[in-house]
Design a protein around this motif. Structure first.
Motif, PDB file in Angstrom:
ATOM      1  N   ILE A 159       0.843  -1.204   0.000  1.00 60.25           N
ATOM      2  CA  ILE A 159       0.000   0.000   0.000  1.00 60.25           C
ATOM      3  C   ILE A 159       0.875   1.250   0.000  1.00 60.25           C
ATOM      4  O   ILE A 159       0.617   2.219  -0.732  1.00 60.25           O
ATOM      5  CB  ILE A 159      -0.941   0.002   1.224  1.00 60.25           C
ATOM      6  N   ALA A 160       1.933   1.236   0.803  1.00 58.94           N
ATOM      7  CA  ALA A 160       2.860   2.368   0.867  1.00 58.94           C
ATOM      8  C   ALA A 160       3.551   2.575  -0.475  1.00 58.94           C
ATOM      9  O   ALA A 160       3.773   3.716  -0.908  1.00 58.94           O
ATOM     10  CB  ALA A 160       3.894   2.136   1.967  1.00 58.94           C
ATOM     11  N   GLY A 161       3.886   1.475  -1.146  1.00 60.96           N
ATOM     12  CA  GLY A 161       4.531   1.572  -2.457  1.00 60.96           C
ATOM     13  C   GLY A 161       3.627   2.217  -3.488  1.00 60.96           C
ATOM     14  O   GLY A 161       4.069   3.045  -4.296  1.00 60.96           O
ATOM     15  N   ILE A 162       2.351   1.825  -3.467  1.00 59.25           N
ATOM     16  CA  ILE A 162       1.377   2.427  -4.393  1.00 59.25           C
ATOM     17  C   ILE A 162       1.251   3.922  -4.119  1.00 59.25           C
ATOM     18  O   ILE A 162       1.241   4.754  -5.045  1.00 59.25           O
ATOM     19  CB  ILE A 162       0.003   1.736  -4.254  1.00 59.25           C
ATOM     20  N   PHE A 163       1.177   4.274  -2.831  1.00 59.24           N
ATOM     21  CA  PHE A 163       1.057   5.688  -2.465  1.00 59.24           C
ATOM     22  C   PHE A 163       2.280   6.476  -2.932  1.00 59.24           C
ATOM     23  O   PHE A 163       2.155   7.565  -3.510  1.00 59.24           O
ATOM     24  CB  PHE A 163       0.894   5.835  -0.948  1.00 59.24           C
ATOM     25  N   ALA A 164       3.480   5.947  -2.697  1.00 57.36           N
ATOM     26  CA  ALA A 164       4.707   6.650  -3.068  1.00 57.36           C
ATOM     27  C   ALA A 164       4.815   6.814  -4.586  1.00 57.36           C
ATOM     28  O   ALA A 164       5.205   7.885  -5.080  1.00 57.36           O
ATOM     29  CB  ALA A 164       5.927   5.911  -2.522  1.00 57.36           C
ATOM     30  N   ALA A 165       4.483   5.746  -5.327  1.00 57.68           N
ATOM     31  CA  ALA A 165       4.530   5.829  -6.794  1.00 57.68           C
ATOM     32  C   ALA A 165       3.528   6.866  -7.302  1.00 57.68           C
ATOM     33  O   ALA A 165       3.827   7.645  -8.215  1.00 57.68           O
ATOM     34  CB  ALA A 165       4.238   4.460  -7.401  1.00 57.68           C
ATOM     35  N   ALA A 166       2.323   6.890  -6.704  1.00 52.11           N
ATOM     36  CA  ALA A 166       1.309   7.873  -7.084  1.00 52.11           C
ATOM     37  C   ALA A 166       1.779   9.289  -6.757  1.00 52.11           C
ATOM     38  O   ALA A 166       1.475  10.239  -7.478  1.00 52.11           O
ATOM     39  CB  ALA A 166      -0.010   7.579  -6.378  1.00 52.11           C
ATOM     40  N   THR A 167       2.548   9.440  -5.659  1.00 51.20           N
ATOM     41  CA  THR A 167       3.076  10.753  -5.283  1.00 51.20           C
ATOM     42  C   THR A 167       4.063  11.260  -6.328  1.00 51.20           C
ATOM     43  O   THR A 167       4.055  12.444  -6.682  1.00 51.20           O
ATOM     44  CB  THR A 167       3.762  10.683  -3.903  1.00 51.20           C
TER      45      THR A 167
END
Length: 595
Positions: A159-167
């Motif tokens: 979930i954190a990876g998805i958030f960071a990539a989206a950022t």
């Protein structure tokens, strides 16, 4: 590219542009407001004290002060949304949309308080010695799933990876490309400065600022934000006071149509309750970014030993950004009266629609109602398909042109600054220009050279009278004061400062996301791409980037909001712990919140 853009629009229709997203965003703010007993009201005065350093302790770890963290985060949120976004919301939803922007900001104060507190708690010191934080850190540590057998699934990491990539993607789609596109368009319209020149100069300045890291960014934004706020305040108040007789009617109009929808008036054809609500909340999010998870990245760098203290500083952001600055813009639009007046302007193809027949009008109540139902999607009118004939700039085919949700008047068609004659293909109301009529074609280098050689005019354009929206509408409003035409320079300069500061802050958000994903060694390459893309976006179409931005905002916001809701008990524990320490530090202070 059009097919890709259509696909992205389809994806966005199920997430960021869908009503459930609005309810999730607003619902989270409502839940925490009730759960924490209205902290945006009870804690407001303490937030003002803390931002002045009242709660600081010697040895607090961090890279910036409370005030610098606040101005850095504000520079990321105070941007085109405050100038163009408010104007778009009022254009689409009428005065009632401004009310929903303010409601979003009120509950957004609590959401931002919660997200910054939890993100600050789980920040880390990275390999280059700087502080890094944001929702991806609490997601990785606190959103894992544990089974009864004791096995732990590392869902938080994904979930954190998805958030960071989206950022990272959103740093381009929200903070960089649309900002420079707005700046270059505004400066070209006001000062006739070529788009690539604006892009090149600002890209160089951007590079010098962001290479210095968060400390240089904080120094620049701590000076830039107050200056641009004062400039914009003076311009807006001059319009409001100049049209003082419209102040009370404007305030009444914000609330008068809340439960009935905004009625048709002037060139404005009306808007439903649902549309005003959706546009107001949507633009409110775009303006203050509460719940998106971007601001916690800036606040993570602040020197503070207690996470809640930094959360209280962040609580001020939606108040300043939306309740103050957006209200100023909204009152400027309403008091000046330009929001429902048709203006001479050059039409944007994406805002145009061609109806079959010439019998439509917006003078009578029946005529306005008929057009309003079509625009609001209630009853579709017949759309024109075929060749639209033009002679000496005049449309001779039996059609009606809609532009910017209004009935266009005195329409002229030109090419190379001269009246155009010929046929223009229209399919289901949408104009499709052949390649020889389109803007400069060819490679990126050919497009760039085309601007300097004057080739940018090689396109068919439509001009006439219609409603306008976004930054051009705010620009017109600012001329309705003692400053006269000089008012448009305030908007251009304000837009330059607002949007440029947003690009600076979002470079830091993307920087921290890159550090989280691949380490600090990749940051230099990210900065290089960021600056180059910033320059290119000053003179090429960024429509697909705006669409991608809507998706990436949703991909940041959704996991962030669910994470906040899951950790609601931890948030309340942190708040109680903070007030215990606060009372111990200041035992003589009376009426301290007892949570």
């Amino acid at each position: 590219m059009q097919k890709i853009n259509d696909l992205l629009l389809l994806i966005d229709s199920f997430i960021g542009s869908h009503p459930w997203f609005v309810f999730l965003l607003l619902g989270t703010g409502v839940f925490f407001t009730i759960y924490l007993k209205f902290p945006q009201l009870r804690y407001f005065k303490y937030a003002l004290r803390i931002v002045r350093g009242k709660f600081d302790k010697e040895g607090d770890e961090g890279d910036t002060s409370h005030f610098q963290a606040l101005t850095t985060a504000l520079s990321g949120t105070v941007g085109t949304g405050n100038i163009a976004g408010v104007a778009l919301a009022v254009h689409l939803g009428g005065p009632a949309a401004l009310f929903w922007m303010l409601v979003t900001a009120m509950f957004g104060m609590t959401t931002k308080f919660v997200e910054v507190t939890l993100s600050h708690k789980y920040r880390e010191k990275v390999e280059d010695g700087s502080i890094a934080g944001g929702p991806m850190y609490f997601m990785r540590k606190r959103l894992n799933i544990a089974t009864k057998s004791g096995k732990v699934f590392q869902t938080g990491k994904w979930i954190a990876g998805i958030f960071a990539a989206a950022t990272v993607l959103s740093s381009f789609g929200t903070g960089s490309l649309p900002q420079i596109n707005s700046i270059s368009n505004s400066l070209f319209a006001t000062f006739d400065i070529p788009h690539p020149v604006t892009g090149l100069v600002l890209a160089i300045l951007l590079g010098f600022v962001i290479i210095g890291g968060i400390k240089r960014i904080a120094k620049v934004t701590s000076r830039l934000v107050p200056a641009m706020a004062i400039l914009y305040f003076i311009g807006a108040m001059s319009v409001i006071l100049f049209n003082y007789e419209n102040i009370i009617p404007s305030i009444i109009s914000i609330f008068a149509d809340l439960f009935t929808g905004s009625a048709a008036t002037g060139g404005f054809l009306g808007a439903t309750i649902a549309f005003a609500f959706n546009r107001g909340v949507n633009r409110g999010l775009f303006s203050n970014e509460a719940g998106q998870g971007s601001a916690p990245i800036a606040h993570a760098a602040a020197r503070a030993h207690e996470p809640v203290s930094e959360g209280l500083v962040a609580l001020l952001e939606p108040f300043i950004d939306t309740i103050i600055i957006c209200t100023l813009t909204g009152m400027t639009l309403l008091a000046s009266g330009v929001w429902n007046e048709k203006q001479d302007n050059r039409f944007q193809m994406v805002d145009m629609q061609v109806l079959a027949g010439m019998h439509y009008e917006d003078v009578s109540a029946a005529g306005r109602t008929q057009l309003a139902k079509h625009i609001n999607g209630e009853e579709t009118l017949a759309l024109f398909t075929g060749e639209m004939q033009v002679e000496a700039g005049q449309i001779t085919s039996p059609v009606t042109i809609l532009h910017a949700r209004s009935l266009a008047e005195a329409v002229m068609v030109e090419k190379n600054n001269a009246p155009y004659s010929g046929a223009i293909q229209v399919s289901n109301g949408v104009i499709t220009l052949p390649e020889e009529h389109s803007a400069v074609d060819g490679s990126l280098w050919q497009r760039l050279m085309g601007y300097f050689k004057g080739m940018g005019n090689n396109t068919v354009v439509f001009e006439g009278r219609s409603l306008v929206h976004s930054a051009p509408l705010t620009t017109i409003a600012f001329t309705k004061s003692w400053f006269g035409d000089w008012g448009k320079y305030i908007v251009s300069i304000g837009l330059l400062l607002f949007a440029f500061s947003t690009a600076i802050s979002w470079s830091y958000y993307g920087d921290r996301a890159m550090t989280y994903l691949w380490g600090s060694k990749t940051v230099i390459w990210y900065h290089l791409v960021y600056v180059i893309a910033f320059f290119v976006a000053s003179f090429v179409d960024t429509t697909i980037i705006w669409t991608l931005s809507g998706i990436t905002i949703a991909l940041m916001t959704i996991p962030n909001l669910f994470g906040l809701l899951i950790l609601h008990k931890e948030m309340k524990t942190e708040v109680k712990s903070f007030w215990v320490e606060y009372k111990n530090r200041f035992p003589d202070e009376k009426k301290v919140p007892n949570d």
